[in-house]
Design a protein around this motif. Structure first.
Motif, PDB file in Angstrom:
ATOM      1  N   HIS A   8       0.879  -1.172   0.000  1.00  0.00           N
ATOM      2  CA  HIS A   8       0.000   0.000   0.000  1.00  0.00           C
ATOM      3  C   HIS A   8       0.918   1.224   0.000  1.00  0.00           C
ATOM      4  O   HIS A   8       1.655   1.451   0.962  1.00  0.00           O
ATOM      5  CB  HIS A   8      -0.897  -0.012   1.239  1.00  0.00           C
ATOM      6  CG  HIS A   8      -1.620   1.262   1.466  1.00  0.00           C
ATOM      7  ND1 HIS A   8      -1.920   1.731   2.720  1.00  0.00           N
ATOM      8  CD2 HIS A   8      -2.105   2.186   0.612  1.00  0.00           C
ATOM      9  CE1 HIS A   8      -2.559   2.873   2.623  1.00  0.00           C
ATOM     10  NE2 HIS A   8      -2.675   3.179   1.360  1.00  0.00           N
ATOM     11  N   ILE A  42      -9.535   2.005  -7.346  1.00  0.00           N
ATOM     12  CA  ILE A  42      -9.894   1.328  -6.107  1.00  0.00           C
ATOM     13  C   ILE A  42     -11.311   1.737  -5.730  1.00  0.00           C
ATOM     14  O   ILE A  42     -11.634   2.933  -5.723  1.00  0.00           O
ATOM     15  CB  ILE A  42      -8.923   1.706  -4.968  1.00  0.00           C
ATOM     16  CG1 ILE A  42      -7.511   1.220  -5.307  1.00  0.00           C
ATOM     17  CG2 ILE A  42      -9.406   1.143  -3.633  1.00  0.00           C
ATOM     18  CD1 ILE A  42      -6.447   1.716  -4.356  1.00  0.00           C
ATOM     19  N   GLU A  43     -12.134   0.761  -5.436  1.00  0.00           N
ATOM     20  CA  GLU A  43     -13.503   1.021  -5.001  1.00  0.00           C
ATOM     21  C   GLU A  43     -13.697   0.373  -3.631  1.00  0.00           C
ATOM     22  O   GLU A  43     -13.633  -0.850  -3.501  1.00  0.00           O
ATOM     23  CB  GLU A  43     -14.501   0.436  -6.001  1.00  0.00           C
ATOM     24  CG  GLU A  43     -15.937   0.671  -5.618  1.00  0.00           C
ATOM     25  CD  GLU A  43     -16.911   0.088  -6.621  1.00  0.00           C
ATOM     26  OE1 GLU A  43     -18.113   0.177  -6.363  1.00  0.00           O
ATOM     27  OE2 GLU A  43     -16.466  -0.461  -7.662  1.00  0.00           O
ATOM     28  N   VAL A  44     -13.906   1.182  -2.617  1.00  0.00           N
ATOM     29  CA  VAL A  44     -14.143   0.671  -1.269  1.00  0.00           C
ATOM     30  C   VAL A  44     -15.575   0.169  -1.201  1.00  0.00           C
ATOM     31  O   VAL A  44     -16.517   0.920  -1.446  1.00  0.00           O
ATOM     32  CB  VAL A  44     -13.885   1.757  -0.199  1.00  0.00           C
ATOM     33  CG1 VAL A  44     -14.203   1.215   1.190  1.00  0.00           C
ATOM     34  CG2 VAL A  44     -12.448   2.254  -0.276  1.00  0.00           C
ATOM     35  N   SER A  50      -9.327   3.473   2.740  1.00  0.00           N
ATOM     36  CA  SER A  50      -9.318   4.089   1.410  1.00  0.00           C
ATOM     37  C   SER A  50      -7.869   4.285   0.953  1.00  0.00           C
ATOM     38  O   SER A  50      -7.329   5.390   1.002  1.00  0.00           O
ATOM     39  CB  SER A  50     -10.090   5.413   1.411  1.00  0.00           C
ATOM     40  OG  SER A  50      -9.563   6.279   2.388  1.00  0.00           O
ATOM     41  N   ARG A  53      -2.884   3.623  -3.338  1.00  0.00           N
ATOM     42  CA  ARG A  53      -2.359   2.769  -4.418  1.00  0.00           C
ATOM     43  C   ARG A  53      -2.034   1.409  -3.836  1.00  0.00           C
ATOM     44  O   ARG A  53      -1.369   1.313  -2.808  1.00  0.00           O
ATOM     45  CB  ARG A  53      -1.095   3.416  -4.990  1.00  0.00           C
ATOM     46  CG  ARG A  53      -0.473   2.669  -6.140  1.00  0.00           C
ATOM     47  CD  ARG A  53       0.681   3.499  -6.742  1.00  0.00           C
ATOM     48  NE  ARG A  53       1.188   2.879  -7.935  1.00  0.00           N
ATOM     49  CZ  ARG A  53       2.151   1.959  -7.954  1.00  0.00           C
ATOM     50  NH1 ARG A  53       2.722   1.571  -6.837  1.00  0.00           N
ATOM     51  NH2 ARG A  53       2.554   1.436  -9.094  1.00  0.00           N
ATOM     52  N   ILE A  54      -2.493   0.368  -4.508  1.00  0.00           N
ATOM     53  CA  ILE A  54      -2.244  -1.006  -4.072  1.00  0.00           C
ATOM     54  C   ILE A  54      -1.471  -1.749  -5.167  1.00  0.00           C
ATOM     55  O   ILE A  54      -1.765  -1.599  -6.351  1.00  0.00           O
ATOM     56  CB  ILE A  54      -3.570  -1.757  -3.802  1.00  0.00           C
ATOM     57  CG1 ILE A  54      -4.337  -1.101  -2.660  1.00  0.00           C
ATOM     58  CG2 ILE A  54      -3.329  -3.247  -3.530  1.00  0.00           C
ATOM     59  CD1 ILE A  54      -3.693  -1.243  -1.299  1.00  0.00           C
TER      60      ILE A  54
END
Length: 95
Positions: A8, A42-44, A50, A53-54
């Motif tokens: 992350h 990314i969609e939580v 939140s 970047r992953i």
């Protein structure tokens, strides 16, 4: 059993991080890793996490993931990442 490095990143210096990004792929490949996720939308869906970047990298084993993270090649460019971004890094064994 596969091993996954999950990172992350919270990038503070985009220009410096771009240098890290250009160089890190070769170190991943040299240790048998392949990117499954490298940034992207990314969609939580649940909870309050939140991330910015992953990154998810698959290796043949958790030992290979550790070997990559502790390798001299990665250690050299890790210094760039540490100046450009805050990161949390975990290794997870697959099924």
């Amino acid at each position: 059993m596969a091993g996954y490095a999950i990172i992350h990143d919270e990038i503070q210096d985009q220009a410096l991080f771009a240098e890290f990004r250009q160089r890190v792929g070769a170190t991943v490949e040299a240790h048998g890793g392949r990117y499954l996720v490298r940034g992207g939308a990314i969609e939580v869906m649940d909870g309050d996490w939140s991330p910015d970047r992953i990154v998810v990298i698959e290796f043949d084993s958790a030992e290979q993931a550790r070997a990559w993270l502790t390798s001299p090649e990665y250690s050299e460019i890790k210094q760039i990442r540490m100046k450009a971004a805050s990161a949390s890094v975990i290794i997870v064994e697959g099924v």
